[in-house]
Design a protein around this motif. Sequence first.
Motif, PDB file in Angstrom:
ATOM      1  N   LEU A 162       1.147  -1.121  -0.425  1.00 51.73           N
ATOM      2  CA  LEU A 162       0.450   0.234   0.192  1.00 51.73           C
ATOM      3  C   LEU A 162       0.874   1.469   0.060  1.00 51.73           C
ATOM      4  O   LEU A 162       0.603   2.044  -0.876  1.00 51.73           O
ATOM      5  CB  LEU A 162      -0.760   0.164   1.283  1.00 51.73           C
ATOM      6  N   LEU A 163       2.041   0.934   0.915  1.00 45.65           N
ATOM      7  CA  LEU A 163       2.130   2.384   0.707  1.00 45.65           C
ATOM      8  C   LEU A 163       3.671   2.681  -0.253  1.00 45.65           C
ATOM      9  O   LEU A 163       3.933   3.870  -0.336  1.00 45.65           O
ATOM     10  CB  LEU A 163       3.475   2.775   2.250  1.00 45.65           C
ATOM     11  N   LEU A 164       3.734   1.652  -0.820  1.00 50.79           N
ATOM     12  CA  LEU A 164       4.178   1.861  -2.558  1.00 50.79           C
ATOM     13  C   LEU A 164       3.249   1.607  -3.644  1.00 50.79           C
ATOM     14  O   LEU A 164       3.977   2.047  -4.337  1.00 50.79           O
ATOM     15  CB  LEU A 164       5.257   0.637  -2.014  1.00 50.79           C
ATOM     16  N   SER A 165       2.501   1.613  -3.568  1.00 54.27           N
ATOM     17  CA  SER A 165       1.884   1.753  -4.278  1.00 54.27           C
ATOM     18  C   SER A 165       1.596   2.074  -5.073  1.00 54.27           C
ATOM     19  O   SER A 165       1.324   2.566  -6.982  1.00 54.27           O
ATOM     20  CB  SER A 165      -0.269   1.421  -3.709  1.00 54.27           C
ATOM     21  N   LYS A 166       1.708   3.822  -5.387  1.00 56.30           N
ATOM     22  CA  LYS A 166       1.766   4.943  -6.847  1.00 56.30           C
ATOM     23  C   LYS A 166       3.198   4.751  -6.897  1.00 56.30           C
ATOM     24  O   LYS A 166       3.483   4.468  -8.647  1.00 56.30           O
ATOM     25  CB  LYS A 166       1.760   6.053  -5.554  1.00 56.30           C
ATOM     26  N   PRO A 207      -0.576  -4.491 -14.990  1.00 56.31           N
ATOM     27  CA  PRO A 207      -0.046  -5.594 -14.049  1.00 56.31           C
ATOM     28  C   PRO A 207      -0.892  -6.211 -13.279  1.00 56.31           C
ATOM     29  O   PRO A 207      -1.323  -5.902 -12.757  1.00 56.31           O
ATOM     30  CB  PRO A 207       1.431  -5.350 -14.039  1.00 56.31           C
ATOM     31  N   ALA A 208      -0.830  -7.015 -13.181  1.00 60.40           N
ATOM     32  CA  ALA A 208      -0.966  -8.067 -11.554  1.00 60.40           C
ATOM     33  C   ALA A 208      -1.485  -7.287  -9.827  1.00 60.40           C
ATOM     34  O   ALA A 208      -2.369  -6.896 -10.259  1.00 60.40           O
ATOM     35  CB  ALA A 208      -0.556  -9.561 -11.239  1.00 60.40           C
ATOM     36  N   GLN A 209      -0.617  -6.491 -10.014  1.00 64.62           N
ATOM     37  CA  GLN A 209      -0.449  -5.803  -9.133  1.00 64.62           C
ATOM     38  C   GLN A 209      -1.593  -4.322  -9.115  1.00 64.62           C
ATOM     39  O   GLN A 209      -1.514  -3.562  -8.170  1.00 64.62           O
ATOM     40  CB  GLN A 209       1.184  -4.843  -8.492  1.00 64.62           C
ATOM     41  N   VAL A 210      -1.998  -4.111 -10.216  1.00 64.82           N
ATOM     42  CA  VAL A 210      -2.639  -2.676 -10.924  1.00 64.82           C
ATOM     43  C   VAL A 210      -4.061  -2.809 -10.775  1.00 64.82           C
ATOM     44  O   VAL A 210      -4.536  -2.719 -10.889  1.00 64.82           O
ATOM     45  CB  VAL A 210      -1.606  -1.310 -11.500  1.00 64.82           C
ATOM     46  N   GLU A 211      -4.181  -4.532 -11.524  1.00 64.49           N
ATOM     47  CA  GLU A 211      -4.783  -4.619 -12.257  1.00 64.49           C
ATOM     48  C   GLU A 211      -6.978  -4.605 -11.921  1.00 64.49           C
ATOM     49  O   GLU A 211      -8.191  -4.617 -11.954  1.00 64.49           O
ATOM     50  CB  GLU A 211      -5.008  -6.412 -12.876  1.00 64.49           C
ATOM     51  N   ALA A 212      -6.489  -4.488 -10.179  1.00 63.05           N
ATOM     52  CA  ALA A 212      -7.797  -5.024  -9.465  1.00 63.05           C
ATOM     53  C   ALA A 212      -7.725  -3.639  -9.301  1.00 63.05           C
ATOM     54  O   ALA A 212      -9.517  -3.324  -9.236  1.00 63.05           O
ATOM     55  CB  ALA A 212      -7.531  -5.337  -8.020  1.00 63.05           C
ATOM     56  N   PHE A 213      -7.298  -2.537  -9.660  1.00 65.33           N
ATOM     57  CA  PHE A 213      -7.841  -1.021  -9.754  1.00 65.33           C
ATOM     58  C   PHE A 213      -8.116  -0.379 -10.613  1.00 65.33           C
ATOM     59  O   PHE A 213      -8.485   0.297 -10.378  1.00 65.33           O
ATOM     60  CB  PHE A 213      -6.714  -0.248  -8.282  1.00 65.33           C
ATOM     61  N   GLY A 214      -8.266  -1.135 -11.857  1.00 66.31           N
ATOM     62  CA  GLY A 214      -8.244  -0.723 -12.888  1.00 66.31           C
ATOM     63  C   GLY A 214      -9.973  -0.436 -13.225  1.00 66.31           C
ATOM     64  O   GLY A 214     -10.677  -1.568 -12.374  1.00 66.31           O
ATOM     65  N   ILE A 215     -10.477   0.165 -13.790  1.00 65.73           N
ATOM     66  CA  ILE A 215     -12.141  -0.084 -14.199  1.00 65.73           C
ATOM     67  C   ILE A 215     -12.745  -0.637 -15.038  1.00 65.73           C
ATOM     68  O   ILE A 215     -13.516  -1.576 -14.841  1.00 65.73           O
ATOM     69  CB  ILE A 215     -12.653   1.794 -14.636  1.00 65.73           C
ATOM     70  N   ALA A 268       2.974   1.335  -9.627  1.00 66.72           N
ATOM     71  CA  ALA A 268       2.162   1.498 -10.819  1.00 66.72           C
ATOM     72  C   ALA A 268       2.515   2.463 -11.392  1.00 66.72           C
ATOM     73  O   ALA A 268       2.961   1.570 -12.881  1.00 66.72           O
ATOM     74  CB  ALA A 268       0.363   1.524  -9.534  1.00 66.72           C
ATOM     75  N   ARG A 269       3.030   3.744 -11.196  1.00 68.66           N
ATOM     76  CA  ARG A 269       3.962   3.761 -12.034  1.00 68.66           C
ATOM     77  C   ARG A 269       5.633   3.355 -12.765  1.00 68.66           C
ATOM     78  O   ARG A 269       5.189   3.572 -14.071  1.00 68.66           O
ATOM     79  CB  ARG A 269       4.622   5.958 -11.750  1.00 68.66           C
ATOM     80  N   ARG A 270       5.573   2.576 -11.694  1.00 70.89           N
ATOM     81  CA  ARG A 270       6.995   2.071 -12.514  1.00 70.89           C
ATOM     82  C   ARG A 270       6.389   0.795 -13.745  1.00 70.89           C
ATOM     83  O   ARG A 270       6.939   0.597 -14.476  1.00 70.89           O
ATOM     84  CB  ARG A 270       8.129   1.522 -11.465  1.00 70.89           C
ATOM     85  N   ALA A 271       5.703   0.267 -13.034  1.00 73.87           N
ATOM     86  CA  ALA A 271       5.072  -1.130 -13.932  1.00 73.87           C
ATOM     87  C   ALA A 271       4.155  -0.584 -15.433  1.00 73.87           C
ATOM     88  O   ALA A 271       4.250  -1.180 -16.187  1.00 73.87           O
ATOM     89  CB  ALA A 271       3.666  -1.465 -12.786  1.00 73.87           C
ATOM     90  N   THR A 272       3.566   0.418 -14.915  1.00 77.14           N
ATOM     91  CA  THR A 272       2.828   1.063 -16.106  1.00 77.14           C
ATOM     92  C   THR A 272       3.051   1.729 -17.179  1.00 77.14           C
ATOM     93  O   THR A 272       3.373   2.281 -18.705  1.00 77.14           O
ATOM     94  CB  THR A 272       1.074   1.787 -16.148  1.00 77.14           C
ATOM     95  N   GLY A 273       4.378   2.522 -16.523  1.00 73.57           N
ATOM     96  CA  GLY A 273       5.490   3.176 -17.331  1.00 73.57           C
ATOM     97  C   GLY A 273       4.247   5.391 -17.417  1.00 73.57           C
ATOM     98  O   GLY A 273       4.774   5.597 -18.223  1.00 73.57           O
ATOM     99  N   ALA A 274       3.750   5.083 -16.283  1.00 75.48           N
ATOM    100  CA  ALA A 274       2.963   6.011 -16.383  1.00 75.48           C
ATOM    101  C   ALA A 274       3.376   7.243 -16.551  1.00 75.48           C
ATOM    102  O   ALA A 274       4.567   7.543 -15.559  1.00 75.48           O
ATOM    103  CB  ALA A 274       1.677   6.373 -15.528  1.00 75.48           C
ATOM    104  N   GLN A 275       3.119   8.601 -16.970  1.00 73.27           N
ATOM    105  CA  GLN A 275       3.939   9.674 -16.561  1.00 73.27           C
ATOM    106  C   GLN A 275       2.956  10.863 -16.384  1.00 73.27           C
ATOM    107  O   GLN A 275       1.594  11.186 -16.702  1.00 73.27           O
ATOM    108  CB  GLN A 275       4.275  10.065 -18.578  1.00 73.27           C
ATOM    109  N   VAL A 276       3.025  11.109 -15.183  1.00 78.40           N
ATOM    110  CA  VAL A 276       2.242  11.750 -14.614  1.00 78.40           C
ATOM    111  C   VAL A 276       2.982  13.854 -14.814  1.00 78.40           C
ATOM    112  O   VAL A 276       3.881  14.370 -15.761  1.00 78.40           O
ATOM    113  CB  VAL A 276       2.777  12.347 -12.439  1.00 78.40           C
ATOM    114  N   ILE A 277       1.292  14.171 -15.392  1.00 82.16           N
ATOM    115  CA  ILE A 277       0.880  15.482 -15.896  1.00 82.16           C
ATOM    116  C   ILE A 277       1.727  16.714 -14.770  1.00 82.16           C
ATOM    117  O   ILE A 277       0.876  16.604 -13.733  1.00 82.16           O
ATOM    118  CB  ILE A 277      -0.192  15.384 -16.524  1.00 82.16           C
ATOM    119  N   VAL A 278       2.753  17.100 -15.142  1.00 86.55           N
ATOM    120  CA  VAL A 278       3.189  18.105 -14.513  1.00 86.55           C
ATOM    121  C   VAL A 278       2.878  19.824 -15.131  1.00 86.55           C
ATOM    122  O   VAL A 278       2.227  20.633 -14.212  1.00 86.55           O
ATOM    123  CB  VAL A 278       4.399  18.243 -14.408  1.00 86.55           C
TER     124      VAL A 278
END
Length: 290
Positions: free
Chosen positions: A52-56, A253-261, A59-69
């Motif tokens: 939980l503490l490392l979830s963000k 990825p599996a660690q994020v899939e349950a939180f997808g819509i 998730a960013r590392r597993a999906t390659g998500a780029q945060v909009i700054v």
Amino acid sequence: MFGRIALFLATNLAVLFLAGIVMSLFGVHPGQMGSLLVFAALFGFGGSLVSLLLSKWMARRATGAQVIVQPRNETERWLLATVRRQAQAAGIGMPEVAVYDAPEINAFATGANRNNALVAVSTGLLRQMQADEAEAVLGHEVAHVANGDMVTMALLQGVLNTFVIVLARVVGGLVDGYLSGNRDNGGGRGLAYYAIVMVLELAFGLFATMIAMWFSRHREFRADAGGARLAGRQKMIAALERLSLNQGRSTLPAQVEAFGISGGIGQGLRRLFLSHPPLSERIAALRAAG
């Protein structure tokens, strides 16, 4: 925040109390009971809380998500403005907003704190959804954050892990004692005991997964209702109908899939292990609520 801490403490106390009763009924020695409960709590809650503490970050590392700054185009400006408006309406802090590259329509939210979460959408969603539909998806994810679903899921998983560890060892000790004729082996445990515990952990783990997935499906209905409140019921229904284009595909990825819509494909026994209800049921629930 304080409510979540109180829930965590109360959950731990409830686990220890109930496990203590179970172990007393099975005649486990108090000294053994204390050691086993500490062991179970450390391993049962440890993994889920660290995740939980490392979830963000994960998730960013597993999906390659780029945060909009700094928004680079009109789409990114719209994403930030929509999430900011919905977060204010839901009474939470502004989440980080990110985009990840994936062909299917999907989005997810995660984070250990409802005031410091992450909402991410796929490039497939931005290409294939109308603005009203995408707004509803964002509302769904913001509702997950506002409901504290990530924290609650981690607490539930910790409880289930703890019970699996405790019950597998208590029942394993009884079975091992029965099979060995309750012979005294100097207080140690043989290989048979550990083999029995491994089998029991697998069996109890399956039931624990069913419970966790039942809760996961329940929170999807709540998030749909939250998305309907934030964006509009018809927009939420249209978004779920559009999700049917996924046809069960997901690159999360599996660690994020349950939180997808997206999700909810499966029949028979497999349905018990689904993290999402079928889209038809989610749409029907929204229409009935209206």
